[in-house]
Enzyme design. Sequence first.
Site, PDB file in Angstrom:
ATOM      1  CB  CYS A  45      -0.965  -0.020   1.185  1.00 13.23           C
ATOM      2  SG  CYS A  45      -0.224  -0.509   2.761  1.00 13.23           S
ATOM      3  CE1 TYR A  46       1.954   4.229   4.997  1.00 13.71           C
ATOM      4  CE2 TYR A  46       2.724   2.082   5.740  1.00 13.71           C
ATOM      5  CZ  TYR A  46       2.084   3.281   5.998  1.00 13.71           C
ATOM      6  OH  TYR A  46       1.582   3.534   7.252  1.00 13.71           O
TER       7      TYR A  46
END
Length: 385
Positions: A189-190
């Site tokens: 996600c990051y």
Amino acid sequence: MSATTFSPICFDRGHCWNKDLRKQQRVVKCSIKSGHATSQKTVRVGVLGASGYTGAEVLRLLANHPEFGVALLTADRKAGQSISSVFPHLGPQDLPDLIAIKDANFSDVDAVFCCLPHGTTQDIIKGLPKHLKMVDLSADFRLRDISEYEEWYGQPHKAPDLQKEAIYGLTEVSREEVKSARLVANPGCYPTSVQLPLVPLIKASLIQTSNIIIDAKSGVSGAGRSAKENLLFTEVTEGMNSYGVTRHRHAPEIEQGLTDAARSKVTVSFTPHLIPMSRGMQSTIYVEMAPGVRIEDLYEQLKLSYEDEKFVVLLEKGVIPRTHSVKGSNYCLINVFPDRIPGRAIIISVIDNLVKGASGQALQNLNLIMGFPEDLGLHYLPLFP
């Protein structure tokens, strides 16, 4: 699509569907039995690890997919239970019961979403039948360098030959490679929130790569569904905390993608934070512009890079991206602002960590692998408020 508007939503499948592409599909129409119902679908899908957040999100998205039917659900700790007993919100779907992965029969499955924890996926995937198309949502195949994987994840890589085959599936960047893949490593996600705005700017040599600072914040669902003391309500609510300072496992993944874009080694300063909300992610990125580059140049490059993309949206100048604006959707909203320090810029990127940061991007990738339009089943507008 313009840089200032969302992609239009099409509810008439006849207008969205490329009929010539449909005729070219190699997979055959089949009946998928889900509980008491039988529905005609083109691709039979399995979800491994269906009792976690990303597995549940895959199932939510598949509910509106016209061509993917769920044929198999595994969850070792919940084996024998119905999906509605684990996730009541999925009850209206007629889905198969959960089973242990050792009892799974993959002969009637065409593709799988692997939503298992990091460190367990390599052993599972290397034992799966060769006919399966796979999108792995864990981190086990994201890092090409297996020694780097061992350094950051604390164990030897258990499927090095399969690692050579894996395609890193940041969809908007690796679309063509994904189309021909058998195994896609779905990005974290990051790294998704960071690479989408930075990769085009680095490729165009508009920003320096020597001093990139990433201040990122995520909702609690990013830590998974397992019971952990630091995720208790009283530990999380009414506060915010940094974690994985200098040692978060997404750092080498971010650097791998930015290094590819720059064609030289990139090292970033990356600090993630946990904030008291269930889902959502914001990355605030501080960069130094290349000599002679203006903030308008960054904006125009992002506009050029993403004006035809369905899910990456450059907002109007001056509009600040908010996590509220992407909740439940596969969109990434970005914008760029001048810093008060001359020559520097601030880039803000927001996503739903469970959708564009995980299951939504995974569905984009499997659509491409199976030859379908990549937005199929992803026409969810954000929830607001």
